[in-house]
Design a protein around this motif. Structure first.
Motif, PDB file in Angstrom:
ATOM      1  N   MET A 237     -49.023 -20.781  25.699  1.00 14.27           N
ATOM      2  CA  MET A 237     -49.454 -19.477  25.188  1.00 14.27           C
ATOM      3  C   MET A 237     -48.440 -18.400  25.537  1.00 14.27           C
ATOM      4  O   MET A 237     -47.871 -18.372  26.628  1.00 14.27           O
ATOM      5  CB  MET A 237     -50.838 -19.110  25.744  1.00 14.27           C
ATOM      6  CG  MET A 237     -50.956 -19.185  27.241  1.00 14.27           C
ATOM      7  SD  MET A 237     -52.674 -19.074  27.855  1.00 14.27           S
ATOM      8  CE  MET A 237     -53.016 -17.347  27.520  1.00 14.27           C
ATOM      9  N   GLY A 238     -48.188 -17.524  24.573  1.00 13.18           N
ATOM     10  CA  GLY A 238     -47.235 -16.449  24.756  1.00 13.18           C
ATOM     11  C   GLY A 238     -47.884 -15.155  25.196  1.00 13.18           C
ATOM     12  O   GLY A 238     -49.111 -15.015  25.198  1.00 13.18           O
ATOM     13  N   TYR A 239     -47.043 -14.208  25.589  1.00 13.26           N
ATOM     14  CA  TYR A 239     -47.455 -12.864  25.981  1.00 13.26           C
ATOM     15  C   TYR A 239     -48.365 -12.876  27.205  1.00 13.26           C
ATOM     16  O   TYR A 239     -49.325 -12.100  27.301  1.00 13.26           O
ATOM     17  CB  TYR A 239     -48.135 -12.138  24.813  1.00 13.26           C
ATOM     18  CG  TYR A 239     -47.238 -12.035  23.601  1.00 13.26           C
ATOM     19  CD1 TYR A 239     -46.231 -11.073  23.534  1.00 13.26           C
ATOM     20  CD2 TYR A 239     -47.379 -12.928  22.544  1.00 13.26           C
ATOM     21  CE1 TYR A 239     -45.393 -11.001  22.435  1.00 13.26           C
ATOM     22  CE2 TYR A 239     -46.546 -12.867  21.438  1.00 13.26           C
ATOM     23  CZ  TYR A 239     -45.554 -11.898  21.391  1.00 13.26           C
ATOM     24  OH  TYR A 239     -44.722 -11.843  20.306  1.00 13.26           O
ATOM     25  N   ILE A 240     -48.076 -13.761  28.167  1.00  9.84           N
ATOM     26  CA  ILE A 240     -48.868 -13.787  29.387  1.00  9.84           C
ATOM     27  C   ILE A 240     -48.296 -12.787  30.380  1.00  9.84           C
ATOM     28  O   ILE A 240     -47.124 -12.438  30.346  1.00  9.84           O
ATOM     29  CB  ILE A 240     -48.900 -15.202  30.011  1.00  9.84           C
ATOM     30  CG1 ILE A 240     -47.509 -15.616  30.500  1.00  9.84           C
ATOM     31  CG2 ILE A 240     -49.456 -16.227  29.036  1.00  9.84           C
ATOM     32  CD1 ILE A 240     -47.505 -16.897  31.330  1.00  9.84           C
ATOM     33  N   ARG A 241     -49.146 -12.336  31.283  1.00  8.68           N
ATOM     34  CA  ARG A 241     -48.698 -11.474  32.377  1.00  8.68           C
ATOM     35  C   ARG A 241     -48.149 -12.318  33.521  1.00  8.68           C
ATOM     36  O   ARG A 241     -47.135 -11.985  34.130  1.00  8.68           O
ATOM     37  CB  ARG A 241     -49.855 -10.611  32.869  1.00  8.68           C
ATOM     38  CG  ARG A 241     -50.371  -9.587  31.838  1.00  8.68           C
ATOM     39  CD  ARG A 241     -51.712  -9.064  32.244  1.00  8.68           C
ATOM     40  NE  ARG A 241     -52.716 -10.139  32.292  1.00  8.68           N
ATOM     41  CZ  ARG A 241     -53.975  -9.978  32.682  1.00  8.68           C
ATOM     42  NH1 ARG A 241     -54.391  -8.787  33.094  1.00  8.68           N
ATOM     43  NH2 ARG A 241     -54.818 -10.995  32.681  1.00  8.68           N
ATOM     44  N   ASP A 242     -48.850 -13.408  33.809  1.00 11.66           N
ATOM     45  CA  ASP A 242     -48.414 -14.336  34.845  1.00 11.66           C
ATOM     46  C   ASP A 242     -49.197 -15.630  34.658  1.00 11.66           C
ATOM     47  O   ASP A 242     -49.973 -15.762  33.710  1.00 11.66           O
ATOM     48  CB  ASP A 242     -48.613 -13.762  36.259  1.00 11.66           C
ATOM     49  CG  ASP A 242     -50.034 -13.254  36.485  1.00 11.66           C
ATOM     50  OD1 ASP A 242     -50.990 -13.988  36.121  1.00 11.66           O
ATOM     51  OD2 ASP A 242     -50.203 -12.153  37.028  1.00 11.66           O
ATOM     52  N   MET A 243     -49.011 -16.578  35.573  1.00  7.03           N
ATOM     53  CA  MET A 243     -49.630 -17.890  35.362  1.00  7.03           C
ATOM     54  C   MET A 243     -51.147 -17.860  35.489  1.00  7.03           C
ATOM     55  O   MET A 243     -51.824 -18.794  35.047  1.00  7.03           O
ATOM     56  CB  MET A 243     -49.042 -18.917  36.321  1.00  7.03           C
ATOM     57  CG  MET A 243     -49.393 -18.734  37.773  1.00  7.03           C
ATOM     58  SD  MET A 243     -48.692 -20.102  38.765  1.00  7.03           S
ATOM     59  CE  MET A 243     -49.077 -19.528  40.421  1.00  7.03           C
ATOM     60  N   THR A 244     -51.703 -16.791  36.070  1.00  2.00           N
ATOM     61  CA  THR A 244     -53.160 -16.729  36.160  1.00  2.00           C
ATOM     62  C   THR A 244     -53.792 -16.629  34.774  1.00  2.00           C
ATOM     63  O   THR A 244     -54.939 -17.051  34.593  1.00  2.00           O
ATOM     64  CB  THR A 244     -53.629 -15.551  37.037  1.00  2.00           C
ATOM     65  OG1 THR A 244     -53.133 -14.332  36.488  1.00  2.00           O
ATOM     66  CG2 THR A 244     -53.144 -15.708  38.466  1.00  2.00           C
ATOM     67  N   ASP A 245     -53.064 -16.096  33.794  1.00  2.00           N
ATOM     68  CA  ASP A 245     -53.587 -16.086  32.426  1.00  2.00           C
ATOM     69  C   ASP A 245     -53.786 -17.511  31.919  1.00  2.00           C
ATOM     70  O   ASP A 245     -54.758 -17.813  31.227  1.00  2.00           O
ATOM     71  CB  ASP A 245     -52.629 -15.335  31.489  1.00  2.00           C
ATOM     72  CG  ASP A 245     -52.692 -13.830  31.656  1.00  2.00           C
ATOM     73  OD1 ASP A 245     -53.644 -13.339  32.294  1.00  2.00           O
ATOM     74  OD2 ASP A 245     -51.775 -13.150  31.150  1.00  2.00           O
ATOM     75  N   VAL A 246     -52.865 -18.391  32.265  1.00  2.00           N
ATOM     76  CA  VAL A 246     -52.982 -19.798  31.861  1.00  2.00           C
ATOM     77  C   VAL A 246     -54.139 -20.457  32.599  1.00  2.00           C
ATOM     78  O   VAL A 246     -54.929 -21.212  32.013  1.00  2.00           O
ATOM     79  CB  VAL A 246     -51.665 -20.549  32.149  1.00  2.00           C
ATOM     80  CG1 VAL A 246     -51.775 -22.008  31.708  1.00  2.00           C
ATOM     81  CG2 VAL A 246     -50.488 -19.866  31.457  1.00  2.00           C
TER      82      VAL A 246
END
Length: 439
Positions: A237-246
């Motif tokens: 997934m693109g446009y993440i802030r950091d790995m916590t978004d994943v």
């Protein structure tokens, strides 16, 4: 030209559909799973693609002779539907007649009538085409189907595009010698260890992508948790802030998958005694902190990764502390994570990478990827890798990528833990490992 008229396609006669036909005639196709004869009466249990159906043979009612039947016969059976709470599914069929469609050339080498298949794993795999006919054996793969369907449904609902990446590639995503090598029209090629490179490329034009596909690892493991070919559930997934978004996306996905299983796979859940986990906020612990705890209980012998025993110990500890059967382990040592993983700016020795453990087993590896071209090239060179060998992969970075991250889940591992299986091979239809290339 002869006109082809549309007709209603045949479908599986489920217990629910049969119950709606109580008192009426119905025709069901299935395999004779077991015959229990009681004088002039016999209970002929049919196995359909998902269910067992009890049919009742009464020689005074049925025009055909039950002596013509044996285990393994595929038949078309016609009779009157009756409600019977003692029968599987609460319904049975009083036979008027049947047609034998196919007969076995030899008796089963395994006993299908036992509640659980009484065979060693070796015997099970040797006679896999028979073993999978057992209701409990095949139910595992309905659960697997449910996981995959729930995963796909969640991804599509959240604007991920489904892709299918090549499995014959010129370069390896993970590197190292643990790849299957082959010749491809005179060129050197490998079987894909991961769809990683293609997922990252896909982020450039789809923003979010996912894939369900085979993964190949030429690892010389012969354990209860490793396969050399397995199915990966991957997303990027693109446009993440950091790995916590994943991590948050995976948490929401797992919550959706468990709800999907509960709603659509109750027969298999009940048959196997599957205990679906509650998926709330999943606790996270840094690798260094996990290692420090493990050393207090006799684990933590590997400074760079968790051993199988460590995963069991840590999951037990987290369950006692938080009630969660899941735990994220984050910030693994950078040196032991792939070259495309982003390092933590505050501590470059740690990678923005995580594993998800479930009931004592790692089921996921993921994290934030490097999206900057110069940064990716620099990390390759720091690891004595030649960027020229990865020209097609680096092209995505050269022409721009958004901040992005993703993960890969081992479908067989998740299935085996949900179904409480002792060996991951039980969660593979036809497992491929050091000793099995057939069937």
């Amino acid at each position: 030209m002869k006109e082809i008229r549309g007709e209603q396609l045949p479908g599986c006669m489920t217990p629910g559909r049969l119950a709606e036909m109580a008192g009426r005639k119905a025709t069901v196709e299935g395999c004779v799973h077991n015959i229990r004869a009681l004088g002039g009466i016999a209970f002929v249990i049919l196995r359909t693609g998902r269910y067992l159906l009890q049919t009742v043979y009464d020689q005074s009612v049925c025009r055909d002779d039950a002596a013509a039947l044996e285990d393994g016969c595929y038949i078309s059976a016609t009779g009157t539907v009756r409600l019977e709470q003692r029968a599987a599914g609460g319904v049975e069929l009083l036979l008027d007649g049947f047609e034998v469609l196919s007969r076995p050339a030899a008796p089963y080498p395994l006993n299908m009538a036992d509640r659980s298949l009484k065979a060693t794993l070796g015997t099970n795999l040797e006679y896999r085409a028979v073993a999978l006919r057992h209701p409990r054996e095949r139910a595992v793969f309905r659960v697997m189907e449910g996981i995959e369907n729930g995963f796909r449904d969640f991804m599509l609902r959240n604007d991920f595009a489904e892709i299918h990446s090549p499995k014959i590639t010129a370069i390896s995503a993970e590197g190292g010698a643990e790849v299957f090598r082959l010749k491809y029209f005179g060129s050197d090629a490998v079987l894909a260890q991961s769809p990683q490179f293609y997922k990252q490329m896909g982020v450039a034009f789809f923003d979010r992508v996912f894939e369900v596909g085979e993964v190949y690892r030429a690892e010389l493991h012969n354990t209860s948790r490793h396969l050399n070919e397995y199915v990966g559930l991957d997303f990027e997934m693109g446009y993440i802030r950091d790995m916590t978004d994943v991590m948050n996306m995976e948490t929401a996905m797992l919550r959706h998958v468990m709800a999907h299983l509960a709603e659509n796979y109750q027969p298999e859940i009940e048959l196997l005694g599957v205990r679906l986990p509650a998926v709330e906020a999943i606790p996270a612990v840094k690798f260094a902190d996990a290692l420090a705890y493990l050393k207090t209980v006799g684990g933590g012998k590997n400074r760079n990764d968790l051993t199988a025993d460590d995963e069991v110990l840590l999951c037990s500890h987290i369950l006692q502390q938080t009630g969660s059967e899941f735990v994220f382990v984050t910030h693994f040592p950078s040196a032991k994570r792939p070259f495309y993983v982003m390092d933590d700016q505050e501590n470059p020795k740690e990678a923005l990478s995580f594993d998800l453990l479930f009931r004592g087993l790692e089921i996921t590896t993921g994290g934030q990827r490097i999206h900057d071209y110069a940064q990716q090239v620099a990390k390759m060179k720091a690891r004595n890798m030649d960027p020229a060998d990865f020209e097609s992969f680096l092209a995505a970075h050269k022409y721009g990528l958004p901040p992005h991250g993703g993960l890969g889940i081992g479908l067989e591992r998740l299935t085996s833990k949900l179904c409480d299986l002792a060996n991951i091979r039980q969660a593979s239809l036809f497992p491929r490992d050091l000793n099995h290339l057939a069937p």
